[in-house]
Write a protein that holds these residues in place. Structure first.
Motif, short mmCIF file in Angstrom:
data_model
loop_
_atom_site.label_atom_id
_atom_site.label_comp_id
_atom_site.label_asym_id
_atom_site.label_seq_id
_atom_site.Cartn_x
_atom_site.Cartn_y
_atom_site.Cartn_z
N LYS A 42 0.73 -1.18 0.06
CA LYS A 42 -0.11 -0.04 0.08
C LYS A 42 0.91 1.23 0.14
CE LYS A 42 -4.01 -1.90 2.33
NZ LYS A 42 -4.93 -1.77 3.32
N GLN A 43 0.28 2.21 -0.55
CA GLN A 43 0.85 3.62 -0.56
C GLN A 43 1.05 4.07 0.97
OE1 GLN A 43 -1.06 6.07 -3.24
NE2 GLN A 43 0.40 5.70 -4.73
N ARG A 44 2.01 4.99 1.45
CA ARG A 44 2.31 5.78 2.53
C ARG A 44 0.84 6.63 2.67
NH1 ARG A 44 7.93 7.69 4.41
NH2 ARG A 44 8.45 5.71 3.71
N GLU A 45 0.54 6.55 4.12
CA GLU A 45 -0.75 7.41 4.16
C GLU A 45 -0.57 8.22 5.66
OE1 GLU A 45 -4.38 5.03 5.10
OE2 GLU A 45 -3.36 4.10 6.68
N LEU A 46 -1.18 9.42 5.67
CA LEU A 46 -1.24 10.28 6.68
C LEU A 46 -2.00 9.44 8.11
CD1 LEU A 46 -1.03 12.86 7.92
CD2 LEU A 46 -3.47 13.12 7.24
N VAL A 47 -1.38 9.53 9.17
CA VAL A 47 -1.94 9.10 10.40
C VAL A 47 -2.30 10.14 11.22
CG1 VAL A 47 -1.55 7.79 12.53
CG2 VAL A 47 -0.43 7.03 10.40
N ALA A 48 -1.59 11.08 11.27
CA ALA A 48 -1.95 12.61 12.18
C ALA A 48 -0.59 13.50 12.12
CB ALA A 48 -1.80 11.91 13.74
N THR A 49 -1.11 14.82 12.20
CA THR A 49 -0.14 15.82 12.03
C THR A 49 -0.52 16.83 13.19
OG1 THR A 49 -1.45 17.09 10.73
CG2 THR A 49 0.30 15.76 9.57
N ILE A 50 0.44 17.53 13.72
CA ILE A 50 0.42 18.62 14.71
C ILE A 50 1.14 19.63 14.42
CG2 ILE A 50 1.95 17.60 16.31
CD1 ILE A 50 0.32 18.48 18.54
N THR A 51 0.54 20.79 14.19
CA THR A 51 1.41 22.29 13.75
C THR A 51 2.08 22.70 15.00
OG1 THR A 51 -0.41 23.74 14.38
CG2 THR A 51 -0.41 22.50 12.17
N TYR A 58 -6.10 14.28 11.69
CA TYR A 58 -6.07 12.77 11.85
C TYR A 58 -6.53 12.14 10.41
CZ TYR A 58 -5.06 13.23 16.93
OH TYR A 58 -4.71 13.59 18.05
N GLY A 59 -5.98 10.80 10.06
CA GLY A 59 -6.69 10.21 9.14
C GLY A 59 -7.68 9.73 9.52
N ASP A 60 -8.90 9.46 8.76
CA ASP A 60 -10.30 9.07 9.15
C ASP A 60 -10.14 7.51 9.97
OD1 ASP A 60 -12.03 10.23 6.02
OD2 ASP A 60 -11.35 11.29 8.06
N SER A 61 -9.37 7.01 9.36
CA SER A 61 -9.23 5.40 9.79
C SER A 61 -8.72 5.42 11.60
CB SER A 61 -8.23 4.70 9.21
OG SER A 61 -7.03 4.99 9.14
N PHE A 66 -6.39 7.24 18.20
CA PHE A 66 -5.31 7.83 18.04
C PHE A 66 -5.00 9.19 18.64
CE2 PHE A 66 -2.98 4.77 14.69
CZ PHE A 66 -3.78 3.61 15.44
N THR A 67 -3.82 9.57 19.24
CA THR A 67 -3.67 10.93 19.86
C THR A 67 -2.29 11.32 19.61
OG1 THR A 67 -5.44 10.71 21.30
CG2 THR A 67 -3.81 12.42 21.74
N MET A 81 -1.75 5.25 20.61
CA MET A 81 -2.39 4.48 19.79
C MET A 81 -3.15 3.53 20.55
SD MET A 81 0.10 3.60 16.61
CE MET A 81 1.14 2.64 17.59
N ASN A 82 -4.39 3.77 20.65
CA ASN A 82 -5.46 2.93 21.58
C ASN A 82 -6.38 2.15 20.82
OD1 ASN A 82 -4.12 3.90 23.87
ND2 ASN A 82 -5.98 5.55 23.72
N SER A 83 -7.06 0.99 21.40
CA SER A 83 -7.98 0.29 20.47
C SER A 83 -7.37 -0.04 19.05
CB SER A 83 -9.24 1.09 20.21
OG SER A 83 -9.81 1.49 21.43
N LEU A 84 -6.36 -0.51 18.88
CA LEU A 84 -5.55 -1.01 17.86
C LEU A 84 -6.23 -2.41 17.16
CD1 LEU A 84 -1.90 -0.68 19.02
CD2 LEU A 84 -2.78 0.53 17.02
#
Length: 118
Positions: A42-51, A58-61, A66-67, A81-84
């Motif tokens: 699969k392609q690399r996908e966004l999980v989360a970012t913080i400015t 956050y990514g929808d999934s 995740f926090t 990462m919770n409820s993995l």
């Protein structure tokens, strides 16, 4: 600039992990920080970012599970990462936008494997 990641591993579905990424080197300032992941085939996908202003995205999934957080004193970014789920299995990479002199440059961590068993 070097990024060192830690915290990956094997966990059962429903469990938790905390990833860490620390930047070191000639850093004037850090702008956005984030986590991305890439599963096999699969392609690399966004999980989360913080400015730098602590705005998060956050990514929808992973929303609600995740926090992302950061500690500017340590030049570090974290991912709780919770409820993995098994579908969270991937190599997780941190990305940091670092100011050097007057320009920002993106740096990537080496990746840390997260495996969630069903």
């Amino acid at each position: 600039v070097q990024l060192v990641e830690s915290g990956g591993g094997l966990v059962q579905a429903g469990g938790s992990l905390r990833l860490s990424c620390a930047a070191s080197g000639s850093i004037s300032r850090i702008n956005a920080m984030g986590w991305y992941r890439q599963a096999p085939g699969k392609q690399r996908e966004l999980v989360a970012t913080i400015t730098s202003g602590y705005n998060t995205n956050y990514g929808d999934s992973v929303k609600g599970r995740f926090t992302i957080s950061r500690d500017d004193a340590k030049n570090a970014v974290y991912l709780q990462m919770n409820s993995l789920k098994p579908e969270d299995t991937a190599v997780y990479y941190c990305k940091v936008a670092v100011m050097i002199i007057a320009s920002f440059y993106d740096y990537w961590g080496q990746g840390t494997q997260v495996t969630v068993s069903s």
